[in-house]
Every structure is written in C-alpha cells, then in structure tokens.
Design an enzyme around this catalytic site. Structure first.
Site, short mmCIF file in Angstrom:
data_model
loop_
_atom_site.label_atom_id
_atom_site.label_comp_id
_atom_site.label_asym_id
_atom_site.label_seq_id
_atom_site.Cartn_x
_atom_site.Cartn_y
_atom_site.Cartn_z
N ASP A 239 -3.43 0.13 -1.15
CA ASP A 239 -4.48 0.19 -2.18
C ASP A 239 -5.86 0.01 -1.54
O ASP A 239 -6.83 0.68 -1.91
CB ASP A 239 -4.22 -0.89 -3.23
CG ASP A 239 -2.80 -0.86 -3.74
OD1 ASP A 239 -2.38 0.16 -4.30
OD2 ASP A 239 -2.08 -1.87 -3.54
N HIS B 100 0.01 -5.49 -6.99
CA HIS B 100 0.18 -4.09 -6.57
C HIS B 100 0.79 -3.33 -7.75
O HIS B 100 1.97 -3.02 -7.80
CB HIS B 100 1.09 -4.01 -5.34
CG HIS B 100 1.38 -2.59 -4.93
ND1 HIS B 100 0.39 -1.72 -4.52
CD2 HIS B 100 2.54 -1.89 -4.87
CE1 HIS B 100 0.94 -0.55 -4.23
NE2 HIS B 100 2.24 -0.63 -4.44
#
Length: 350
Positions: free
Chosen positions: A176, A204
């Site tokens: 990410d 996440h």
C-alpha cells in the site's frame, strides 16, 4: 608445494569468512506471490549479496507436486547463495531454527463467504503457525505476515507464540505504501524514488488511510511537501485515497488474479529494511504491535504506522502532527481492527 598450500589456504579462508546460511521460510510457497518472490530472496536482493540462504518452502499436501516444480526451477537458476531448498508440508520441518519467516499462505476469501467465516478459517491457520514458531523457530526470528486479513492474522500468530517478542512480528502494508508513493510520483511527473515518507495508517483493507501530509517530493532538485507539489487538495483527499484503498480489487478485476509481482516486491522491500534499516530521515509503513504508540491507537492491535528501523529494531516515528481529517481516518481503520480482533479472539478461545 608452498604455492599450492598458499592457494588452498586462501580458498579455505575465503569460504570460512562467508556468513553461516540463514534459514528463511516462505509459506504458501507453491502460490503465485511466492513464485515472484523466491528468486529475489535466493539471489541476494533481500538479505544481502554475501548471505547464503537455506530456503524452506511450506505448503499444504495437495500442492506438493507443484512445489517440486518450484524447487526444480530454483535449482536450475544456479544461484550461488542458495545452499539448500527444503520443500515440506510439515510444520516441524518448516519452522525449525528459522531466522526469518514470511507467512504468505492463508485462506482466501471465496465467493459468498462472510468476513467472519474468513477470520475463523485464518485464526485456525495462524494459531497453528504461531504455535509452530513458538516451538521450533529461533526466538530471534523475524516474522512477516502477508496472508490476509494480514493485521489480524499477525496478531493471532504473535499471541500463539508467547516466547517470541511481539516486536518480532509485523504485517505487510508496504505494498500500500508503494502504491501511494507511485500515485504521488505519477501525479508530479517524477520517478518514485523522488517521493518519500508517505504513510499507511491502520489496516491492510479498504479502510486504510494513505496519508501524504508529511510526504516530501523532490521536484527539479528541490524537496517540497506533497500537498505543495501536487496543488490539488480535492484529489489528495478524494481519488488518491480511494485509488490506493481499492487498488487490490482493481488489479483482481483486470487480471482476474490478485497482486503478485507488486506484492513480492513489497515483501522484499519490507524484509530488506528490517535486515539493513531505513535510510536516514526516511520512514516506511509497517503493521506492528501498537503497544506504547504515541498516536492514541488501541494497544492490543497490529496497526500500520510510520516506522524507522535500525539494527533490526523498529520504532514508530513520533511527533508527527495529526489534523482532524487524518484523526478521523486513523480512528475509523482502528475501529475496524478492534472489531476484527474481537471476532478473532472469540474464535481463538473456542
């Protein structure tokens, strides 16, 4: 005769000066992420160009024939640092004397599956793997959890390995982080190495908060804040955040498979930074145990923070100003993690 003995001495000395091999486990080793990952580890891109490796590849019994093919390919690469490859479906073999464990394998979410069903299946997997770490691995082992839901799976593994410090466990939010850095770089028409200090806060998942309030962009040799470089607050607070949050789903929609090449790259970045440290003045994003954090996040969670690493020890970057917009986003992803944790702990206690 003297020349021959001198040559032999030099050969022995060169060989003996090389470090002892480290044992690195990859679970889900017959899967597509591992297929993109194993070459980089065995080649020396993660643990160093002079560090011999023993690769331990763990997967479930039905995947062992595929794993045999992966082993053959690794052998056929003829990589000088790769001392041994051990394929197995047995935890007592897979987790023995480990220096590093990369837990990629998990139960994927199937069509029609409720999130709580996914959590229940993964609690069983990561309880088993945590217990195996506790029983067989070195107490200094560094554990990276990749399999989703990564934060909560990491928490379950750490709770199931009470003799291993919680600081040795982390989960992957580097993918990410890399996605966010790349979006900023493309928006500023610079290469990604000209962007630093983006932050992924929290889970996440689609509630994660990609934050660039403290990010810097090098534009024409001058380092400026990301907001000043981009000059588009609506994009930064809108499409930028949603693009990073939904990127995994977008890849699946396009590829019909989840991220593999980019996930493998992020795993390499994450583990290399644990081994060698972060650059001076820079921080990266990692899911770590939240105890003692300076940002008011509930402590019994694995939560992604801005992290600096030195001597294989991480610390949360302190003193970053948090505005009301960021606070709300950080708290929202924390609330999701608390709910996930409580559900998982119910299953763990059954």
């Amino acid at each position: 005769m003297l020349t021959l003995l001198s040559s032999m001495y030099l050969v022995v000395r060169a060989f003996s000066s090389q470090p002892e091999p480290i044992r690195v486990l990859v679970t889900g080793a017959a899967g597509q992420i591992a297929y993109s990952l194993l070459y980089s580890i065995a080649k020396g891109d993660v643990f160093g160009q002079d560090q011999p490796i023993i690769l331990v590849l763990l997967d479930i019994p039905p995947m062992l024939p595929v794993l045999d093919g992966v082993v053959m390919e690794l052998q056929d690469c003829a990589l000088p640092l790769l001392r041994e490859v051990i394929p197995t479906d047995k935890v007592e073999v897979g987790f023995k004397d480990l220096d590093a464990a990369i837990l990629v394998g998990s139960m994927p979410r199937k069509e029609g599956m409720e999130r709580k069903d996914l959590l229940k299946a993964n609690v069983a997997i990561f309880k088993t793997q945590g217990s195996a770490l506790d029983k067989y691995a070195k107490k200094t082992v560094k554990v990276l959890v990749v399999g989703n839901p990564a934060n909560t799976n990491c928490l379950i593994a750490s709770k199931s390995a009470p003799s291993i410090p919680k600081e040795n466990f982390s989960c992957l939010t580097r993918l990410d982080h890399n996605r966010a850095s790349s979006q900023v770089a493309m928006r500023c028409s610079v290469s990604s190495d000209n962007v630093k200090n983006v932050i992924i806060w929290g889970n996440h998942s689609s509630t994660q908060y990609p934050d660039v309030h403290h990010a810097k962009v090098n534009v024409h040799g001058s380092e400026i804040g990301a907001y000043d470089a981009i000059k588009d607050e609506a994009w930064l607070r809108g499409d930028f955040i949603s693009t990073v949050q939904q990127r995994g789903a977008a890849v699946i929609k396009a590829r019909k498979l989840s991220s593999a090449m980019s996930a493998a790259k992020a795993i390499c970045d994450h583990m290399r930074d644990i081994w060698f440290g972060t650059k001076e003045g820079e921080f990266i994003s990692m899911g770590v145990y939240a105890a003692g954090n300076p940002y008011g996040i509930p402590e019994d969670l694995i939560y992604s923070f801005p992290i600096q690493i030195k001597n294989k020890t991480w610390k949360v970057v302190d003193g970053l100003s948090i505005n009301d917009f960021s606070r709300a986003k950080m708290d929202a992803t924390a609330a999701e993690l608390v709910e996930e944790r409580d559900t998982a702990m119910d299953f763990l206690s059954q």
